[in-house]
Design a protein around this motif. Sequence first.
Motif, mmCIF file in Angstrom:
data_model
loop_
_atom_site.group_PDB
_atom_site.id
_atom_site.type_symbol
_atom_site.label_atom_id
_atom_site.label_comp_id
_atom_site.label_asym_id
_atom_site.label_seq_id
_atom_site.Cartn_x
_atom_site.Cartn_y
_atom_site.Cartn_z
ATOM 1 N N VAL A 17 0.871 -1.180 0.000
ATOM 2 C CA VAL A 17 0.000 0.000 0.000
ATOM 3 C C VAL A 17 0.900 1.220 0.000
ATOM 4 O O VAL A 17 1.792 1.336 0.842
ATOM 5 C CB VAL A 17 -0.895 0.023 1.264
ATOM 6 C CG1 VAL A 17 -1.761 1.277 1.286
ATOM 7 C CG2 VAL A 17 -1.765 -1.233 1.325
ATOM 8 N N LYS A 18 0.680 2.132 -0.955
ATOM 9 C CA LYS A 18 1.479 3.360 -0.990
ATOM 10 C C LYS A 18 0.570 4.549 -0.691
ATOM 11 O O LYS A 18 -0.511 4.686 -1.268
ATOM 12 C CB LYS A 18 2.127 3.540 -2.367
ATOM 13 C CG LYS A 18 3.030 4.768 -2.458
ATOM 14 C CD LYS A 18 2.352 5.959 -3.116
ATOM 15 C CE LYS A 18 3.167 7.228 -2.976
ATOM 16 N NZ LYS A 18 2.597 8.373 -3.694
ATOM 17 N N VAL A 19 1.007 5.388 0.229
ATOM 18 C CA VAL A 19 0.210 6.576 0.550
ATOM 19 C C VAL A 19 1.045 7.824 0.266
ATOM 20 O O VAL A 19 2.235 7.892 0.583
ATOM 21 C CB VAL A 19 -0.325 6.514 1.999
ATOM 22 C CG1 VAL A 19 0.792 6.482 3.025
ATOM 23 C CG2 VAL A 19 -1.271 7.681 2.282
ATOM 24 N N GLY A 20 0.407 8.811 -0.374
ATOM 25 C CA GLY A 20 1.102 10.036 -0.774
ATOM 26 C C GLY A 20 1.097 11.097 0.308
ATOM 27 O O GLY A 20 0.264 11.066 1.227
ATOM 28 N N SER A 21 2.011 12.046 0.184
ATOM 29 C CA SER A 21 2.146 13.130 1.170
ATOM 30 C C SER A 21 0.825 13.863 1.370
ATOM 31 O O SER A 21 0.454 14.211 2.498
ATOM 32 C CB SER A 21 3.167 14.161 0.697
ATOM 33 O OG SER A 21 4.306 13.554 0.167
ATOM 34 N N SER A 22 0.111 14.094 0.258
ATOM 35 C CA SER A 22 -1.108 14.902 0.347
ATOM 36 C C SER A 22 -2.179 14.229 1.201
ATOM 37 O O SER A 22 -3.102 14.893 1.670
ATOM 38 C CB SER A 22 -1.651 15.185 -1.050
ATOM 39 O OG SER A 22 -1.787 13.970 -1.751
ATOM 40 N N SER A 23 -2.058 12.921 1.414
ATOM 41 C CA SER A 23 -3.065 12.222 2.223
ATOM 42 C C SER A 23 -2.688 12.146 3.693
ATOM 43 O O SER A 23 -3.417 11.570 4.497
ATOM 44 C CB SER A 23 -3.239 10.791 1.701
ATOM 45 O OG SER A 23 -3.558 10.809 0.353
ATOM 46 N N VAL A 55 4.314 1.685 1.859
ATOM 47 C CA VAL A 55 5.284 2.637 1.324
ATOM 48 C C VAL A 55 4.689 4.008 1.596
ATOM 49 O O VAL A 55 3.634 4.351 1.061
ATOM 50 C CB VAL A 55 5.511 2.441 -0.193
ATOM 51 C CG1 VAL A 55 6.429 3.535 -0.742
ATOM 52 C CG2 VAL A 55 6.105 1.068 -0.468
ATOM 53 N N SER A 56 5.321 4.761 2.483
ATOM 54 C CA SER A 56 4.741 6.045 2.878
ATOM 55 C C SER A 56 5.626 7.210 2.477
ATOM 56 O O SER A 56 6.798 7.286 2.830
ATOM 57 C CB SER A 56 4.512 6.077 4.393
ATOM 58 O OG SER A 56 3.979 7.347 4.750
ATOM 59 N N SER A 57 5.043 8.152 1.753
ATOM 60 C CA SER A 57 5.683 9.440 1.511
ATOM 61 C C SER A 57 5.396 10.311 2.724
ATOM 62 O O SER A 57 4.775 9.861 3.678
ATOM 63 C CB SER A 57 5.092 10.100 0.271
ATOM 64 O OG SER A 57 5.208 9.264 -0.832
ATOM 65 N N VAL A 140 8.172 1.692 4.329
ATOM 66 C CA VAL A 140 9.260 1.954 3.386
ATOM 67 C C VAL A 140 9.175 3.389 2.878
ATOM 68 O O VAL A 140 8.092 3.914 2.649
ATOM 69 C CB VAL A 140 9.146 0.991 2.177
ATOM 70 C CG1 VAL A 140 10.296 1.202 1.193
ATOM 71 C CG2 VAL A 140 9.101 -0.460 2.638
ATOM 72 N N ASN A 141 10.327 4.008 2.720
ATOM 73 C CA ASN A 141 10.400 5.306 2.036
ATOM 74 C C ASN A 141 11.729 5.345 1.302
ATOM 75 O O ASN A 141 12.609 4.504 1.532
ATOM 76 C CB ASN A 141 10.295 6.460 3.042
ATOM 77 C CG ASN A 141 9.942 7.802 2.371
ATOM 78 O OD1 ASN A 141 9.862 7.920 1.130
ATOM 79 N ND2 ASN A 141 9.735 8.821 3.197
ATOM 80 N N GLU A 142 11.868 6.315 0.424
ATOM 81 C CA GLU A 142 13.174 6.518 -0.185
ATOM 82 C C GLU A 142 14.109 7.076 0.884
ATOM 83 O O GLU A 142 13.686 7.832 1.768
ATOM 84 C CB GLU A 142 13.076 7.516 -1.340
ATOM 85 C CG GLU A 142 14.438 7.820 -1.921
ATOM 86 C CD GLU A 142 14.387 8.438 -3.307
ATOM 87 O OE1 GLU A 142 13.327 8.944 -3.694
ATOM 88 O OE2 GLU A 142 15.432 8.406 -3.977
HETATM 89 N N1 LIG Z 1 10.487 10.455 -0.157
HETATM 90 C C1 LIG Z 1 9.631 11.610 -0.340
HETATM 91 C C2 LIG Z 1 8.532 11.167 -1.265
HETATM 92 C C3 LIG Z 1 8.087 12.199 -2.174
HETATM 93 C C4 LIG Z 1 6.858 11.700 -2.950
HETATM 94 O O1 LIG Z 1 6.890 10.831 -3.835
HETATM 95 O O2 LIG Z 1 5.735 12.194 -2.568
HETATM 96 P P1 LIG Z 1 4.253 11.797 -3.084
HETATM 97 O O3 LIG Z 1 4.097 12.313 -4.513
HETATM 98 O O4 LIG Z 1 3.374 12.506 -2.124
HETATM 99 O O5 LIG Z 1 4.120 10.321 -3.024
HETATM 100 C C5 LIG Z 1 9.037 12.026 1.019
HETATM 101 O O6 LIG Z 1 8.840 11.173 1.883
HETATM 102 O O7 LIG Z 1 8.743 13.201 1.186
#
Ligand SMILES: N[C@@H](CCC(=O)OP(=O)(O)O)C(=O)O
Length: 379
Positions: A17-23, A55-57, A140-142
């Motif tokens: 599951v990948k979650v973006g920063s905006s969420s 996988v969390s941003s 996980v994150n980069e």
């Molecule tokens: N490794 C960066 C991820 C940046 C990134 O891909 O962000 P998003 O487009 O919100 O998934 C961080 O954790 O801020």
Amino acid sequence: MTTAARQDVVEARRVVVKVGSSSLTTAAGGLDADRVDALVDVLVKAREDREIVLVSSGAIAAGLAPLGLPRRPRDLARQQAAASVGQGLLVARYTASFARYGIRVGQVLLTSDDVSRRAHYRNAYRTLDQLLAMGALPVVNENDTVATDEIRFGDNDRLAALVAHLVRADLLVLLSDVDGLYDGDPRTPGTSLIAEVTGPRDLEGVSIGSAGKAGVGTGGMVTKVEAAAIATGAGVPVVLTSAVHAADALAGRPTGTHFHRTGKRSADRLLWLAHASAPRGILRLDAGAVRAVTQRHSSLLPAGLTGVEGDFAAGDPVDLVDESGVAVARGLVNYDARELPRLLGRSTRELAAELGAAYEREVVHRDDLVLLRRQGLTG
Ligand SMILES: N[C@@H](CCC(=O)OP(=O)(O)O)C(=O)O
Ligand SMILES: Nc1ncnc2c1ncn2[C@@H]1O[C@H](COP(=O)(O)OP(=O)(O)O)[C@@H](O)[C@H]1O
């Protein structure tokens, strides 16, 4: 969603599951504890009968307010400083939130360099697999603080697709602030949701745009569609929806956009080489070498080399280009750039006689080569 697609989701035993920063962040900047808790509640439920890798941003976004930065900086150094502060806060937040259920969290930070090489790839797989076996939840994150521009993914959508392949997941769920892929930028009135993507044809004429108004994400929809192409090409179906619909997505209820698998599954680390690594140099091949590499899957020998560009070291990723300059393959090179010019066009036997047995080795071994076919949905 067709029955087959739903079946894929319901039967998935290992899910990334990948979650973006905006969420995960508030409008004012900083982590939104309520949204983290809501996501964790869903993941804990889903975890009852399947394994979950998150996988969390959010590292950069979480570090902005504590460092007094009003918005996401453009330069790498300040992004890394923000990520350094934010990653600690992010994992502390997940640790506290999962602790409500007595679940341990394991932080895993990756760069593309870490996983393109065989030993590192195996090690990353083992660590993630072991965490799951021990009942911990990998987050996980980069590894933003050490990733330079050359070895950077830059977006976690692609990272998530590659992690899904790495852990041999059955499903990838991409959670964003938008509830799926639309046939145009959803900020424009009149656009509608695309419920299913079975292959590249379904995306013809779709306008895929950049990040949303919150301005904390990176790639927008482009990187999500690219990630879906990588994952589905490697045999992993993808559901793209908003974080508020995470429970539906994981339960196989119709939500968002379902990308069907387009390729077969394989446990091949070379997917990372093709999609995560930036080449450090170029090897120019004559027509015979192009045929040997692309049709006979042979190793690249010095005899077929006509030119070398770039400043790389043995073990680095390089692109193999044909006579018209098109990259046909990517591989891990066995020589430093400065060693290669005198080997161009020479036979291995000749080189061994003149320079010693060490020069009998291939320029790129066939096991370290991946053909650059454009994959899946975008190409
Ligand atoms: N490794 C960066 C991820 C940046 C990134 O891909 O962000 P998003 O487009 O919100 O998934 C961080 O954790 O801020
Ligand atoms: N065709 C499209 N379909 C859906 N969303 C789109 C499209 N084109 C652009 N977008 C934008 O992409 C945004 C999601 O990307 P991003 O902000 O990077 O998310 P995240 O932080 O979850 O990775 C949406 O909020 C939306 O405004």
